[in-house]
Design an enzyme around this catalytic site. Structure first.
Site, PDB file in Angstrom:
ATOM      1  N   HIS A   1      -2.477   4.199  -0.938  1.00 54.52           N
ATOM      2  CA  HIS A   1      -2.789   3.100  -1.104  1.00 54.52           C
ATOM      3  C   HIS A   1      -4.456   3.815  -0.966  1.00 54.52           C
ATOM      4  CE1 HIS A   1      -2.506   0.574   1.845  1.00 54.52           C
ATOM      5  NE2 HIS A   1      -1.551   0.769   1.927  1.00 54.52           N
TER       6      HIS A   1
ATOM      7  N   ASP B   1      -4.266   1.583   8.059  1.00 55.35           N
ATOM      8  CA  ASP B   1      -4.107   1.237   6.821  1.00 55.35           C
ATOM      9  C   ASP B   1      -5.006   1.363   5.904  1.00 55.35           C
ATOM     10  OD1 ASP B   1      -1.926  -0.116   5.155  1.00 55.35           O
ATOM     11  OD2 ASP B   1      -2.117  -2.042   6.203  1.00 55.35           O
TER      12      ASP B   1
ATOM     13  N   GLU C   1      -2.365  -1.812  -3.446  1.00 60.87           N
ATOM     14  CA  GLU C   1      -1.146  -1.668  -2.539  1.00 60.87           C
ATOM     15  C   GLU C   1      -0.592  -3.330  -2.311  1.00 60.87           C
ATOM     16  OE1 GLU C   1       1.723  -1.371   0.778  1.00 60.87           O
ATOM     17  OE2 GLU C   1      -0.456  -1.351   0.797  1.00 60.87           O
ATOM     18  N   GLU C   2      -1.883  -3.571  -1.762  1.00 58.73           N
ATOM     19  CA  GLU C   2      -2.194  -4.847  -0.701  1.00 58.73           C
ATOM     20  C   GLU C   2      -1.833  -6.261  -1.014  1.00 58.73           C
ATOM     21  OE1 GLU C   2      -1.528  -3.981   2.583  1.00 58.73           O
ATOM     22  OE2 GLU C   2      -3.158  -2.460   3.590  1.00 58.73           O
TER      23      GLU C   2
ATOM     24  N   ASP D   1       2.008   6.873   3.795  1.00 57.85           N
ATOM     25  CA  ASP D   1       1.106   4.782   4.245  1.00 57.85           C
ATOM     26  C   ASP D   1       1.318   4.875   6.045  1.00 57.85           C
ATOM     27  OD1 ASP D   1       0.481   2.329   4.051  1.00 57.85           O
ATOM     28  OD2 ASP D   1       1.678   1.811   2.768  1.00 57.85           O
TER      29      ASP D   1
ATOM     30  N   HIS E   1      -3.414  -4.558   9.564  1.00 61.06           N
ATOM     31  CA  HIS E   1      -3.964  -6.050   8.863  1.00 61.06           C
ATOM     32  C   HIS E   1      -5.124  -6.534   9.992  1.00 61.06           C
ATOM     33  CE1 HIS E   1      -0.779  -6.119   5.820  1.00 61.06           C
ATOM     34  NE2 HIS E   1      -1.259  -4.913   5.681  1.00 61.06           N
TER      35      HIS E   1
END
Length: 528
Positions: free
Chosen positions: A274, A286, A318-319, A347, A447
Site C-alpha cells: 500500500h 508504513d 489501505e489505511e 506491508d 501511525h
C-alpha cells in the site's frame, strides 16, 4: 530441498544504468541491482513528497485523498513508465474525513486531540451531555466490554436531545458498540482507549464501519476518538462536551498497476504494497518501506523476459480499510481472477525495532483467522528457505487477512507476505534474537508523525528488499509449487535452497498476531 539458483556471495551493486539495460534473469544479476541505496532513494522521495505537501487539510502526509498521495502516485507511475512498463492507474473512490473537534466544557474545560472513526456520520453537538456506559476505569481494564451488548444501555438515560455515549475500547467490534449506542438514543459517540496496557493509552481512531458479522454500516451520528486519560476526564459527573464531525467527501485516488508480459499470459504472479500513509505523518516505514522495495524490484525486472506474467501493485487507501485492494479485486471478472496464480503482500518491512516475520499459512504458530487458499504454504516456504539460507532468524505473523492480501485470499488466490511488526511490544527473548529494545514497540513511530526517513531498520530493509526480488524471480519462471502450473528453470547455476529452519516461536497467541494486536486490522482497527 528446493533446487534454485542463488548467488553464493553478495555482489557489489552495479550502477543503476547497467541494471536498467540488461535482463536481470538470474538471482545474482537481480540481487545485485536491488540495492539498498536505490531503495532508500525512493524512501527519500516519499519523505520529500510529504514534506513538500501543502495539502489544505492534511499537509505533511501521503494519506489517501491528499495532495501527498497524488504526488506519490505520480512518482511511482512516472518511474515505471520511464522503465517502459505497462502502467495502469486504477481509479478508487475514497472517503475523505475533515478534522473533527472534541472539546470538554465541564466540569473542566479542555480541547482534545481527536479523529473521526470510519463509518461515522456527520453532526454538531454544541453542549452535549456525556453519558458513561459500562466503563472500567479502575481495576482490570482488560475486561472492558463497554457497549458490546444492548443490555449495557439498560437503565442508561440517553433520552435527551444531545447525549454523547462515552464508550471504552475492549472485547468487541467498534461498529457493534456504536450501533448499540445509536439504537439506545445517543446523538454522538466518543470511544476512548482501554487503558489496559502502555500501548492502549493514547488517542484511538479506528474503524467503526465493520460489525461482528463482517457486514459494514454507515452510522447516522458522529463518532470520534479519545485517549484513556481524556476518557477518564469525560467520565466525570456532570461532564458536557462539544463534538463536531463535518460531512465526509468522496474523492478519487488511484491504485498503480504495472505489468511485465510473460510467455504465459494466463499465469500472473502478483505482488503489492500500500502506497498511502495515515494522516498523522509521512508513513516512511508504513508503508514507504514495502512500496520502495517493491518499486525497486519492479524497475530491476522491467526488461526481464519472464515465463509468467508479472504484475506489481501499489494500493490506495489501505489505511481507510483496505479500500484500494478490495476495489481492485471486486472489479475483476472471475476469468481475470483465475489468471492470478498468487499474490504476495509487503506491508512494513523495515520496522526499526523489528522481528523478521512471514505470514503463517501453515499455522505452525497461529491458528489462522482468515481462509488459507491452497498453495499459500509454498510461498511461505520460499521466504523461510531464503531466510534460512542467509542465516537470518524468522518468526510467524498470524495469517489474518489484516492487510491488502485480504481480498485475494477471500477470492481463493494463494497469498503470502512479509512483516516486521507494528504496535506490539518486543520481548526480552525477541531482543536477544533480533537485537533492538525489549519493552518498546516493534515500530515506536507506528501511525505517528515520527514515521520518517529516520524510522527505518536498514538491515531489515536490505534483507527484505532482496527477498522481495528473490521471490518475484522465483515465481516469474515457475509457480508449479503453488498452483501446479509448470514453467521453466531459472537461468543461472542451480543452488540447493535448504528446507526452512523453522520459526523461532517467540509469540504466544495472547501477545498479538505477530506484531499486530489481535483486534487490529492493519491501518484500521475493526475490533475494539
Amino acid at each position: 530441498m528446493i533446487a534454485l539458483a542463488l548467488p553464493v556471495t553478495t555482489a557489489t551493486a552495479a550502477p543503476r544504468d547497467p541494471c536498467d539495460r540488461r535482463h536481470n534473469n538470474t538471482y545474482a544479476k537481480l540481487l545485485e541491482c536491488v540495492d539498498l541505496e536505490d531503495v532508500l532513494e525512493h524512501q527519500r522521495a516519499f519523505q520529500k513528497i510529504a514534506d513538500s505537501s501543502d495539502d489544505p487539510v492534511y499537509p505533511g502526509t501521503r494519506a489517501a485523498g491528499t495532495d501527498g498521495y497524488a504526488d506519490s502516485v505520480e512518482y511511482v507511475a512516472g518511474l515505471l513508465r520511464d522503465a517502459r512498463m505497462d502502467v495502469t492507474l486504477d481509479p478508487v473512490e475514497v472517503t475523505f474525513n475533515f478534522p473533527a473537534v472534541l472539546r470538554q466544557l465541564s466540569p473542566v474545560e479542555a480541547e482534545y486531540e481527536t479523529g473521526v472513526f470510519t463509518g461515522s456520520g456527520a453532526g454538531r453537538l454544541e453542549q452535549g451531555t456525556v453519558v458513561p456506559v459500562d466503563l472500567v476505569i479502575d481495576g482490570d481494564r482488560a475486561t472492558s466490554s463497554s457497549g458490546c451488548e444492548a443490555a449495557d444501555f439498560e437503565g442508561v438515560d440517553l433520552g435527551g436531545p444531545a447525549d454523547i455515549a462515552l464508550l471504552q475500547r475492549g472485547t468487541c467490534n467498534f461498529g457493534d458498540k456504536v450501533v448499540n449506542a445509536e439504537n439506545a438514543g445517543a446523538e454522538a459517540v466518543v470511544i476512548f482507549n482501554q487503558g489496559s496496557a502502555p500501548d492502549r493509552m493514547e488517542l484511538i481512531v479506528a474503524n467503526a464501519a465493520t460489525l461482528g458479522d463482517g457486514s459494514t454500516i454507515q452510522h447516522g451520528i458522529p463518532v470520534v476518538g479519545a485517549s484513556f486519560d481524556q476518557g477518564v476526564a469525560l467520565a466525570a459527573a456532570g461532564a458536557t462536551a462539544f463534538v463536531e464531525v463535518l460531512p465526509a467527501e468522496t474523492r478519487t485516488d488511484y491504485n498503480v498497476i504495472a505489468e511485465v508480459r510473460g510467455r504465459d499470459r494466463n499465469n500472473v504472479v502478483m505482488a503489492g504494497a500500500h502506497l498511502d500513509s495515515v494522516i498523522e505523518g509521512p508513513g516512511i516505514n508504513d508503508n514507504g518501506s514495502g512500496s520502495a522495495a517493491l518499486l525497486e524490484t519492479a524497475l530491476s525486472m522491467a526488461s526481464l523476459k519472464p515465463h509468467n506474467t508479472l504484475r506489481f501493485a501499489w494500493w490506495a487507501a489501505e489505511e481507510q480499510g483496505l479500500v484500494g485492494s478490495n476495489s481492485y479485486v471486486a472489479k475483476q471478472p472471475q476469468s481475470e481472477l483465475d489468471r492470478i496464480a498468487l499474490y504476495m503482500n509487503y506491508d512494513m518491512v523495515a520496522s526499526p525495532n523489528h522481528v523478521q516475520m512471514v505470514y503463517d499459512s501453515d499455522e505452525s504458530t497461529w491458528d489462522a483467522t482468515a481462509p488459507i487458499p491452497a498453495g499459500s504454504t509454498a510461498i511461505e516456504d520460499v521466504y523461510e528457505s531464503y531466510y534460512t539460507k542467509i542465516g537470518v532468524p524468522y518468526d510467524d505473523a498470524e495469517y489474518s487477512g489484516r492487510s491488502d492480501y485480504q481480498a485475494f485470499i477471500n477470492a481463493g488466490i494463494p497469498s503470502g507476505g512479509l512483516f516486521t511488526g507494528a504496535e506490539v511490544v518486543k520481548t526480552d527473548q525477541q531482543a536477544e534474537i533480533w537485537g533492538g529494545v525489549a519493552g518498546d514497540q516493534f515500530d515506536p513511530c507506528y501511525h505517528e508523525a515520527c514515521d520518517t526517513i529516520d524510522n527505518l531498520a536498514l538491515d531489515a530493509l536490505d534483507v527484505n528488499s532482496d527477498l522481495i526480488a528473490f521471490a518475484m524471480l522465483t515465481f516469474a519462471f515457475s509457480t508449479e509449487s503453488v498452483n501446479g502450473v509448470k514453467g521453466r528453470p531459472i537461468p543461472g547455476p542451480a543452488v540447493e535452497l535448504p528446507a526452512p529452519a523453522g520459526a523461532e516461536g517467540t509469540f504466544e497467541e495472547a501477545a498479538g498476531g505477530g506484531g499486530l494486536e489481535h483486534d487490529h486490522v492493519h491501518g484500521h482497527e475493526i475490533l475494539s
